[in-house]
Design an enzyme around this catalytic site. Structure first.
Site, short mmCIF file in Angstrom:
data_model
loop_
_atom_site.label_atom_id
_atom_site.label_comp_id
_atom_site.label_asym_id
_atom_site.label_seq_id
_atom_site.Cartn_x
_atom_site.Cartn_y
_atom_site.Cartn_z
N ASP A 8 33.11 -33.96 59.08
CA ASP A 8 31.84 -33.33 58.41
C ASP A 8 30.84 -34.20 57.92
O ASP A 8 31.11 -35.26 58.29
CB ASP A 8 32.72 -32.04 56.80
CG ASP A 8 32.66 -33.40 55.32
OD1 ASP A 8 33.11 -34.23 55.87
OD2 ASP A 8 32.99 -32.65 54.77
N CYS A 65 36.93 -35.24 56.33
CA CYS A 65 35.80 -34.43 55.57
C CYS A 65 36.20 -35.66 54.63
O CYS A 65 36.81 -36.96 54.91
CB CYS A 65 35.68 -32.78 55.12
SG CYS A 65 37.80 -33.12 54.33
N THR A 67 37.66 -35.59 51.54
CA THR A 67 39.14 -36.18 51.36
C THR A 67 39.85 -35.45 52.30
O THR A 67 41.32 -35.86 52.05
CB THR A 67 38.78 -35.42 49.87
OG1 THR A 67 38.98 -33.74 50.90
CG2 THR A 67 38.56 -35.90 48.40
N HIS A 98 59.18 -35.16 62.51
CA HIS A 98 59.52 -34.27 61.19
C HIS A 98 58.74 -33.13 61.89
O HIS A 98 59.56 -31.69 61.38
CB HIS A 98 60.16 -34.53 60.15
CG HIS A 98 60.89 -36.02 59.90
ND1 HIS A 98 61.14 -35.90 58.85
CD2 HIS A 98 61.03 -36.53 60.37
CE1 HIS A 98 62.25 -36.70 58.98
NE2 HIS A 98 61.95 -37.69 59.78
N HIS A 134 65.04 -30.60 62.88
CA HIS A 134 63.32 -30.38 62.96
C HIS A 134 62.84 -29.49 63.43
O HIS A 134 61.76 -28.67 62.74
CB HIS A 134 62.98 -31.72 63.16
CG HIS A 134 63.61 -32.88 61.98
ND1 HIS A 134 63.24 -32.78 60.66
CD2 HIS A 134 63.70 -34.20 62.97
CE1 HIS A 134 63.48 -33.73 60.56
NE2 HIS A 134 64.13 -34.41 61.76
C1 RB5 Z 1 32.03 -32.46 50.53
O1 RB5 Z 1 31.26 -32.62 49.47
C2 RB5 Z 1 33.54 -32.50 50.65
O2 RB5 Z 1 33.69 -31.27 49.34
C3 RB5 Z 1 34.07 -32.02 51.71
O3 RB5 Z 1 34.56 -33.32 52.79
C4 RB5 Z 1 35.52 -32.59 51.40
O4 RB5 Z 1 36.29 -33.43 50.64
C5 RB5 Z 1 36.64 -30.77 51.37
O5 RB5 Z 1 37.34 -31.21 50.98
#
Ligand code: RB5
Length: 153
Positions: A8, A65, A67, A98, A134
């Site tokens: 993203d 993205c 996180t 696994h 597994h």
């Molecule tokens: C975008 O601001 C953020 O929410 C996205 O990149 C991600 O971290 C979502 O899980």
């Protein structure tokens, strides 16, 4: 292998360097976007990566993205996808050995580019162990998925 790669806006600066890492390992990259830093809804890109794997256009998928969390949640709603959120090489390796993970998710606001690159390289070079216990557990995941889909909503 063919690797579907999507990011993203938060992870856009990581896309090209990671694509080069993936290609340097001898794989082909299918670019699932995004193409710039304009804000985009992470499920759109995560689903594009997951669908490429599900539909056989790619062998595995990699999504980043901010996180990695939102994309991992989204990807695991797609049938047959086993997405793993990894922020160091150990879990990346274990997710392959696994869990036979077929999609890797990383947070670009969590790890720097060089660690992301190490995670991607570790993940792509680690095979599923093939160990029966597994394999049984991975089958249980698929069975649970099939059971859920067979139930009336
Ligand atoms: C975008 O601001 C953020 O929410 C996205 O990149 C991600 O971290 C979502 O899980």
């Amino acid at each position: 292998m063919i690797v579907a790669l999507g990011v993203d806006h938060a992870a856009f600066p990581y896309k090209q360097p990671l694509a080069q890492d993936i290609e340097a390992l001898g794989h082909r990259v299918v670019d699932c976007g995004t193409q710039n830093t304009a804000s985009v809804d992470y499920p759109t890109i995560a689903f594009a990566v997951a669908h490429a794997v599900r539909d056989g256009q790619a062998d595995v998928g990699i999504f980043l993205c901010g996180t990695g969390i939102g994309g991992c949640i989204a990807a695991n709603k797609v049938r047959g996808i086993r997405a793993a959120l990894c922020h160091e090489a150990f879990t990346a390796r274990m997710s392959r050995e696994h869990n036979d993970a077929n999609m890797l998710c990383i947070g670009a606001r969590v790890v720097g580019l060089s660690l992301a690159s190490e995670i991607v390289r570790t993940w792509l070079t680690t095979p599923f162990s093939g160990d029966e216990r597994h394999a049984r557990r991975v089958r249980m995941l698929a069975e649970a998925e099939a059971l859920l889909e067979s139930q009336p909503s």
